[in-house]
Design an enzyme around this catalytic site. Structure first.
Site, mmCIF file in Angstrom:
data_model
loop_
_atom_site.group_PDB
_atom_site.id
_atom_site.type_symbol
_atom_site.label_atom_id
_atom_site.label_comp_id
_atom_site.label_asym_id
_atom_site.label_seq_id
_atom_site.Cartn_x
_atom_site.Cartn_y
_atom_site.Cartn_z
ATOM 1 N N GLU A 1 -0.328 -0.765 5.771
ATOM 2 C CA GLU A 1 0.988 0.050 6.568
ATOM 3 C C GLU A 1 0.906 1.346 6.626
ATOM 4 O O GLU A 1 1.067 2.288 7.926
ATOM 5 C CB GLU A 1 2.204 -0.112 6.237
ATOM 6 C CG GLU A 1 4.271 0.220 7.437
ATOM 7 C CD GLU A 1 4.253 1.385 7.179
ATOM 8 O OE1 GLU A 1 4.855 1.974 8.490
ATOM 9 O OE2 GLU A 1 3.854 2.058 6.197
ATOM 10 N N ASP B 1 0.628 -0.919 0.380
ATOM 11 C CA ASP B 1 -0.333 0.505 -0.253
ATOM 12 C C ASP B 1 1.242 1.310 -0.052
ATOM 13 O O ASP B 1 2.324 1.378 0.481
ATOM 14 C CB ASP B 1 -1.327 -0.437 1.371
ATOM 15 C CG ASP B 1 -0.215 -0.294 2.482
ATOM 16 O OD1 ASP B 1 0.633 -0.528 2.804
ATOM 17 O OD2 ASP B 1 -0.576 0.677 2.928
#
Length: 475
Positions: free
Chosen positions: A180, A114
């Site tokens: 994250e 991500d």
């Protein structure tokens, strides 16, 4: 792997022919790695709910395909874990596993797929999700943080597999997280759900940076974090600033006065109870700081003592968001409430919870004019200190010195990777190596994020050498 079972230098010797073959395989694989990295950068996988969440699934599936393509793993899965305390699940993560053979150790390779939101597209010189090479750097959101970390793992595994073939006995787990940047909300549950598959002798977290674009860094300390939302209220409704200004404290005035108490005249944190760590730092000049941070000519640094001690070993407090009337909508009105987001970085050795308690107590004690304060959206993370005496640290330093051709620097990092505390708790026997491909000009989280291409090449060569040497080690 306990200390008494750590590999000796003799046990971990791979031989010059194997290592030169691995280096050659790395070099030949760089064009393919860059092409795959470009494909990943084109996928706008952002974990914030306001963005298209199908892109995260697409990103995870692409990473799973890359893992399958290495030919290394026995099993590759895309998984989600529950978010504790809710009925929701986290974002898709990739878990690939290969069992060790012949008494070899196991290594866990971590990165995340991500990325941060791009921000204002107008501030990008080229489109954020269109990878663009110029002046030896690859530009694009996620190019450095952390899709280059993913491709460092994939490319190094490809090279080692190509050279060693069936002689690759090293146990390998690959964990590519999908949230994250959004707080790793399901991370701890994911570790618990998959503890057996993730257990390893050494863990490489490829989500940090280097001293500069030519000098590798092994991150040995990280600050923790305490982030929260603060609402300041002084009125039950908006009022005319001409009619009541001068007698009625509006929320903006109270907020400005309150926030100013967080720092002293030098700009250092002035919150009683937020601690500092006493540790030496390498030489780092104000000139370097100005170059790397983009300080304007007349802007002076804040804080006291050495510059790196301020970044690595002391706390910081930053206001990263504010909800109030916009400039274009400004009117002669006393605001009843203002909301801000405060992000504090916590010195290694103090918990995020301790720092937050100190911040909340400070703010409540300094609220001006009896302003009402409300705290919400608390996000805490602990810092990290590495035991640098471990066998894996020694192997990593050797591999960095040879992979980059420059001796590595032990780094502290001002940023936070809170989930590392979860790794330490879940796998206390594992040695954790925090590495990365960023350099001080990567501008992670900012417009025009970029990856230095030579650093990328050196990072792959380093990790491939580390894997080859761990494969030669007896457990």
């Amino acid at each position: 792997m306990t200390a008494e079972h750590a590999p000796s230098s003799e046990q971990s010797e791979t031989g010059p022919s194997v290592e030169s073959a691995v280096a050659e395989a790395v070099a030949l694989g760089i064009p393919g790695a860059l092409a795959d990295l470009g494909d990943l950068v084109r996928i706008p996988g952002i974990a914030w709910p306001s963005f298209d969440q199908t892109q995260l699934q697409r990103s995870a599936e692409r990473v799973a395909e890359l893992a399958e393509g290495t030919g290394v793993f026995d099993e590759v899965r895309v998984l989600r874990a529950a978010i504790p305390g809710t009925d929701e699940f986290g974002q898709p993560a990739v878990l690939a596993t290969r069992a060790a053979r012949g008494g070899k150790p196991t290594i866990l390779l971590y990165a995340h797929h991500d990325v941060q939101p791009p921000g204002d597209d107008a501030l990008w010189e080229t489109p954020p999700f269109e990878p663009t090479v110029r002046d030896g750097r690859l530009y694009g959101r996620g190019a450095a943080d952390d899709k280059a970390g993913i491709m460092t793992h994939i490319a190094s595994l490809r090279a080692v597999r190509e050279v060693l073939g069936d002689d690759l006995d090293l146990g390998v787990s690959l964990f590519i997280e999908g949230e994250e940047e959004y707080g790793s909300r399901s991370f701890a549950q994911f570790l618990s759900d998959n503890a057996g598959a993730l257990r390893a002798d050494a863990i490489v977290v490829a989500d940090s940076g280097n001293w500069d674009s030519a000098t590798p860094g092994l991150t040995v300390s990280l600050r923790g974090n305490a982030r929260f939302t603060l609402k300041v209220r002084t009125l039950d409704h908006a009022s005319h600033s001409g009619m009541f200004g001068g007698a009625v404290p509006d929320a903006m005035m109270a907020t400005v006065r309150l926030l100013s108490t967080l720092w002293d005249e030098d700009g250092a944190v002035a919150v009683e109870g937020m601690t500092e760590r006493d540790a030496p730092t390498p030489e780092y000049t104000e000139e370097t700081l100005r170059d790397e941070a983009g300080l304007l000519p007349d802007t002076t640094p804040i804080g006291r003592d050495s510059i790196l001690s301020r970044i690595w070993n002391k706390p910081s407090v930053t206001v990263i968001g504010i909800d109030a009337t916009s400039v274009e909508s400004a009117s002669n009105t006393l605001l009843p409430e203002v909301t801000v987001v405060i992000s504090a970085r916590v010195a290694p050795g103090q918990t995020g919870e301790e720092a937050y308690t100190a911040l909340e107590e400070h703010l409540r004690a300094h609220a001006p004019f009896g302003a009402e304060l409300a705290f919400s959206d608390l996000d805490l993370g602990n810092g990290f200190l590495v035991d640098t005496s471990g066998w894996a640290v020694g192997l990593a330093r050797q591999a960095m010195a040879e992979g980059y051709g420059v001796e590595p620097v032990d780094l502290g990092v001002g940023g936070s990777i809170p989930f590392i505390a979860d790794l330490v708790r879940e796998f206390p026997e594992a040695q954790i190596l925090v590495t990365g491909v960023e350099d001080p000009h990567s501008r992670a989280h900012s417009p025009n994020e970029s990856l230095h291409l030579d650093t990328f090449r050196h990072a792959i060569g380093t990790e491939a050498l580390l894997l080859a040497r761990m494969n030669a080690a007896a457990r």
